[in-house]
Design a protein around this motif. Structure first.
Motif, PDB file in Angstrom:
ATOM      1  N   VAL A   9       1.009  -1.289   0.030  1.00  0.00           N
ATOM      2  CA  VAL A   9       0.171   0.128   0.048  1.00  0.00           C
ATOM      3  C   VAL A   9       0.814   1.169   0.048  1.00  0.00           C
ATOM      4  O   VAL A   9       1.450   1.556   1.086  1.00  0.00           O
ATOM      5  N   CYS A  10       0.823   2.109  -1.165  1.00  0.00           N
ATOM      6  CA  CYS A  10       1.719   2.937  -1.164  1.00  0.00           C
ATOM      7  C   CYS A  10       1.058   4.526  -1.425  1.00  0.00           C
ATOM      8  O   CYS A  10       0.166   4.707  -2.175  1.00  0.00           O
ATOM      9  N   ASP A  11       1.645   5.317  -0.647  1.00  0.00           N
ATOM     10  CA  ASP A  11       1.329   6.939  -0.896  1.00  0.00           C
ATOM     11  C   ASP A  11       1.416   7.297  -2.383  1.00  0.00           C
ATOM     12  O   ASP A  11       2.634   7.213  -2.728  1.00  0.00           O
ATOM     13  N   PHE A 114       2.849  -0.859   4.335  1.00  0.00           N
ATOM     14  CA  PHE A 114       2.325   0.408   4.250  1.00  0.00           C
ATOM     15  C   PHE A 114       3.792   1.389   3.947  1.00  0.00           C
ATOM     16  O   PHE A 114       4.322   1.348   5.050  1.00  0.00           O
ATOM     17  N   LEU A 115       3.398   2.201   3.158  1.00  0.00           N
ATOM     18  CA  LEU A 115       4.566   3.410   2.879  1.00  0.00           C
ATOM     19  C   LEU A 115       4.124   4.545   2.705  1.00  0.00           C
ATOM     20  O   LEU A 115       3.081   4.804   1.817  1.00  0.00           O
ATOM     21  N   SER A 116       4.280   5.756   3.451  1.00  0.00           N
ATOM     22  CA  SER A 116       4.049   7.033   3.293  1.00  0.00           C
ATOM     23  C   SER A 116       4.983   7.842   3.639  1.00  0.00           C
ATOM     24  O   SER A 116       5.955   7.805   4.298  1.00  0.00           O
ATOM     25  N   GLY A 145       7.680   4.842   7.241  1.00  0.00           N
ATOM     26  CA  GLY A 145       7.658   6.291   7.184  1.00  0.00           C
ATOM     27  C   GLY A 145       8.829   6.622   6.607  1.00  0.00           C
ATOM     28  O   GLY A 145      10.181   6.462   7.039  1.00  0.00           O
ATOM     29  N   ILE A 146       8.938   7.674   5.325  1.00  0.00           N
ATOM     30  CA  ILE A 146       9.927   8.363   4.765  1.00  0.00           C
ATOM     31  C   ILE A 146       9.749   9.803   4.613  1.00  0.00           C
ATOM     32  O   ILE A 146       8.673  10.390   4.942  1.00  0.00           O
ATOM     33  N   ASP A 147      10.746  10.212   4.264  1.00  0.00           N
ATOM     34  CA  ASP A 147      10.896  11.920   4.446  1.00  0.00           C
ATOM     35  C   ASP A 147      10.206  12.839   5.438  1.00  0.00           C
ATOM     36  O   ASP A 147      10.811  12.776   6.692  1.00  0.00           O
TER      37      ASP A 147
END
Length: 221
Positions: A9-11, A114-116, A145-147
């Protein structure tokens, strides 16, 4: 057959434009190649891809990767609606598990990666997450969580493991590649564990340490 469903599941919000979605799109063929060419893994797992921004959509319905020639690409735009992702995920999992069971398969609890890279823009996402976590096929969620993602938010989304990009240690694009690599290794290792157990239970394999990420504690009071 014994089936373990995985959902990526990608942002896809506007902040992921450029390096973010490009990194995911470059990593997807590698994931597909690794899983699809390993029959013992492909037979035991199913994979789906969901993108979310202002709305969420199923980009790749749950499938045996060995039966696909390629995976679709992500595109960036819009805001970051976590709730839309959780609602779609719940409905999709419910339908997918029912279909697999109707085909005679034994289905393990689904796993969500899950990535956001940001902060949810919708106020009601916690209620949608609660619904996802409380229905009969509630998945195990590994959140990354990135950035600009906030530690507290990523920890709240996860119910199994959570990871946050280490400050300035690697670029968001490199972090995304590590996220995709971790997902690939988890699919391979989990399917291998399932085979070793002869289908009589197995242990979900998710790494404790991932390059460029810090593992977050999920302990809550």
């Amino acid at each position: 057959m014994q089936i373990l469903p995985f959902y990526m599941v990608c942002d896809e919000s506007g902040s992921m434009a450029g390096g973010g979605v490009d990194a995911i799109n470059k990593a997807l063929p590698e994931l597909h190649q690794e899983i699809s060419t390993n029959p013992s893994v492909a037979d035991k797992t199913r994979f789906a891809l969901i993108g979310f921004s202002t709305q969420a959509s199923v980009l790749q319905p749950l499938a045996d990767l060995s039966e696909l020639t390629q995976l679709p690409s992500l595109t960036a735009g819009g805001v970051t609606s976590f709730g839309s992702a959780f609602r779609l995920l719940k409905n999709t999992i419910e339908r997918d598990v029912a279909d697999l069971k109707a085909d005679g398969h034994d289905v393990y609890r689904p796993v969500v990666f899950f990535l956001s890279d940001g902060i949810p823009t919708d106020e009601g996402w916690r209620a949608d997450l609660k619904e996802l976590n409380s229905f009969r096929y509630a998945p195990k969620i590994i959140a990354f969580g990135i950035d600009d993602a906030e530690r507290a938010t990523i920890t709240e989304v996860a119910n199994f493991k959570a990871f946050i990009q280490q400050d300035d240690s690697i670029s968001p694009a490199m972090a995304i590649r590590e996220f995709a690599s971790s997902l690939t290794r988890s699919i391979v290792s989990s399917a291998t564990s399932m085979a070793a157990q002869g289908g009589e239970g197995f242990e979900l394999q998710v790494e404790e340490q991932i390059p460029g990420f810090t593992s977050l504690s999920l302990d809550k009071l």
